[in-house]
Design an enzyme around this catalytic site. Structure first.
Site, PDB file in Angstrom:
ATOM      1  N   ASP A  92      31.152  42.779  41.549  1.00  0.00           N
ATOM      2  CA  ASP A  92      31.902  41.527  41.687  1.00  0.00           C
ATOM      3  C   ASP A  92      31.426  40.771  42.921  1.00  0.00           C
ATOM      4  O   ASP A  92      31.056  41.377  43.924  1.00  0.00           O
ATOM      5  CB  ASP A  92      33.397  41.809  41.878  1.00  0.00           C
ATOM      6  CG  ASP A  92      33.944  42.727  40.797  1.00  0.00           C
ATOM      7  OD1 ASP A  92      33.562  42.512  39.646  1.00  0.00           O
ATOM      8  OD2 ASP A  92      34.726  43.639  41.133  1.00  0.00           O
ATOM      9  N   GLU A 122      34.927  48.191  48.757  1.00  0.00           N
ATOM     10  CA  GLU A 122      33.857  47.305  49.196  1.00  0.00           C
ATOM     11  C   GLU A 122      32.570  48.011  49.602  1.00  0.00           C
ATOM     12  O   GLU A 122      31.608  47.345  49.979  1.00  0.00           O
ATOM     13  CB  GLU A 122      34.352  46.432  50.360  1.00  0.00           C
ATOM     14  CG  GLU A 122      35.583  45.590  50.026  1.00  0.00           C
ATOM     15  CD  GLU A 122      35.360  44.651  48.842  1.00  0.00           C
ATOM     16  OE1 GLU A 122      34.218  44.209  48.626  1.00  0.00           O
ATOM     17  OE2 GLU A 122      36.344  44.375  48.121  1.00  0.00           O
ATOM     18  N   ASP A 140      41.656  49.935  49.086  1.00  0.00           N
ATOM     19  CA  ASP A 140      41.191  48.647  48.581  1.00  0.00           C
ATOM     20  C   ASP A 140      41.692  47.635  49.614  1.00  0.00           C
ATOM     21  O   ASP A 140      42.877  47.320  49.657  1.00  0.00           O
ATOM     22  CB  ASP A 140      41.774  48.353  47.186  1.00  0.00           C
ATOM     23  CG  ASP A 140      41.201  47.063  46.622  1.00  0.00           C
ATOM     24  OD1 ASP A 140      40.580  46.299  47.387  1.00  0.00           O
ATOM     25  OD2 ASP A 140      41.370  46.818  45.408  1.00  0.00           O
ATOM     26  N   LEU A 142      41.476  44.459  50.130  1.00  0.00           N
ATOM     27  CA  LEU A 142      42.130  43.227  49.674  1.00  0.00           C
ATOM     28  C   LEU A 142      42.014  43.145  48.159  1.00  0.00           C
ATOM     29  O   LEU A 142      40.985  42.750  47.625  1.00  0.00           O
ATOM     30  CB  LEU A 142      41.479  42.011  50.340  1.00  0.00           C
ATOM     31  CG  LEU A 142      42.413  40.829  50.570  1.00  0.00           C
ATOM     32  CD1 LEU A 142      43.659  41.215  51.348  1.00  0.00           C
ATOM     33  CD2 LEU A 142      41.689  39.712  51.293  1.00  0.00           C
ATOM     34  N   GLU A 299      43.091  52.286  43.842  1.00  0.00           N
ATOM     35  CA  GLU A 299      44.076  51.352  43.282  1.00  0.00           C
ATOM     36  C   GLU A 299      45.216  52.125  42.605  1.00  0.00           C
ATOM     37  O   GLU A 299      46.384  51.947  42.937  1.00  0.00           O
ATOM     38  CB  GLU A 299      43.397  50.373  42.305  1.00  0.00           C
ATOM     39  CG  GLU A 299      42.484  49.401  43.044  1.00  0.00           C
ATOM     40  CD  GLU A 299      41.687  48.457  42.160  1.00  0.00           C
ATOM     41  OE1 GLU A 299      41.300  47.391  42.665  1.00  0.00           O
ATOM     42  OE2 GLU A 299      41.417  48.775  40.984  1.00  0.00           O
TER      43      GLU A 299
END
Ligand code: AHM
Ligand code: MG
Length: 349
Positions: A92, A122, A140, A142, A299
């Protein structure tokens, strides 16, 4: 000096809390308005290893979240919106704030010294923090970052595990790829109409609201319990055509029951609403994401732990999310989480 938000803290409360050994007892001593730091300190005896290191780790996470909160709130004012031009582990495009949040948490955890390794959405592989820390963090930094530019709530999600290898030895897969059931603490920060930190150490769930004028979190939601039943279902129905038949059937069931459909597309915001009001959040397998979209380690596990501690349930459709043994850092899983009876009903399809 005592703030208006923080209640008088009597020695009696402290005695009660220190004596609290059972979960029931520990639920009594949670005066609304108590500052997070103090709450962590008086509840330290709930931890299996009450050396203060986990307490410090939670403080480090809270501190980093305040910095991220400041940057999230400035997002519309300064030139930190939009894409950073780089690609993260999932392919992403990273938003600048994703990158910043990752830096803030990594820095706080490195300086804090309590964590030896960091798994982050990330970064491709885990980060060895070169500390003698006894904990491993999955984060995670953000989540829901595609919502930043449109001023919609976003969140940070974190899981804390105890390191398995002896301090001083190299970090091993056994330290990193732990099951959700091995979490010692987990939680999230919701950057919403107010900023909240919600976490569990396995003794119930407590929520703290941030007062930006004082720079401190205060207990606002003590001993959070998710209603056993709810009337909200949260799923991206745009992908309906590629859901498996049982998921389609469950969605039809929700409509037949005249449940309310609510989907923000920001996991923490959807989860938090359902935690308070009762509901189910579903991210199933789809044609685009055959294993679901959401990541197990940073998550789903944390939210599954919070949900179960609040009396709810989390499954991948077959087994408890907390029982999935991860094979890779960034693996995905279908995710059904929320009110116990709703998740059980969804499973029955
Ligand atoms: P992200 O980690 O890239 O931000 O993606 C995770 C987000 C969740 O917050 C949200 O629930 C989900 O993706 C929404 O996905 P979709 O747009 O496919 O419904
Ligand atoms: Mg995410």
């Amino acid at each position: 000096m005592r703030t208006n938000f923080e209640p008088e803290f009597s020695p009696k409360m402290k005695v009660k809390s220190q004596a609290a050994k059972s979960m029931e007892e520990s639920r009594i001593a949670q005066p609304i308005g108590i500052a997070l730091d103090r709450f962590i300190k008086i509840n330290q005896d709930q931890f299996a290893y009450a050396s203060g290191e986990l307490s410090q780790l939670l403080r480090d996470i809270a501190l980093a979240s305040k910095v991220v909160n400041r940057e999230v709130n400035k997002a519309g004012l300064i030139d930190i919106m939009g894409q950073a031009g780089s690609i993260n582990s999932g392919g992403d495009a990273q938003q600048k704030l994703d990158v910043l949040a990752n830096i803030r948490f990594t820095r706080a955890l490195t300086k804090g010294g309590e964590a030896c390794a960091l798994i982050s959405e990330e970064t491709e592989s885990y980060v060895d923090l070169s500390n003698d820390g006894k904990y491993v963090i999955a984060i995670d930094p953000l989540d829901g970052s595609s919502n930043i530019d449109v001023n919609v709530s976003i969140g940070t999600i974190f899981s804390i595990y105890r390191r398995k290898s002896p301090v001083g030895q190299p970090i091993s897969d056994a330290d990193i790829l732990q099951k959700g059931s091995e979490q010692v603490a987990a939680g999230y920060i919701l950057y919403g109409s107010s900023t909240m930190l919600v976490y569990t150490t396995g003794h119930g769930v407590n929520g703290f609201t941030y007062d930006p004028t004082l720079g401190e979190y205060f207990l606002s939601h003590a001993d959070m319990r998710i209603p056993e039943d709810g009337k909200i279902y949260s799923i991206n129905e745009g992908s309906y055509n590629s859901f498996a038949q049982p998921v389609k059937d469950y969605v039809s069931y929700c409509k037949d029951q005249q449940y309310t459909g609510r989907y923000i597309g920001s996991l923490i915001a959807d989860f938090h609403r359902n935690l308070l009001k009762g509901g189910i959040y579903i991210y199933p397998a789809t044609a685009k994401d055959p294993n679901g979209k959401l990541r197990l380690m940073y998550e789903c596990n944390a939210l599954a732990f919070v949900a179960e501690q609040a009396g709810g349930k989390a499954t991948n459709g077959k087994i408890s999310v907390l029982d999935i043994k991860p094979k890779t850092l960034h693996e995905r899983t279908p995710f059904f989480v929320g009110s116990k009876n709703m998740v059980t009903k969804a499973e029955s399809f």
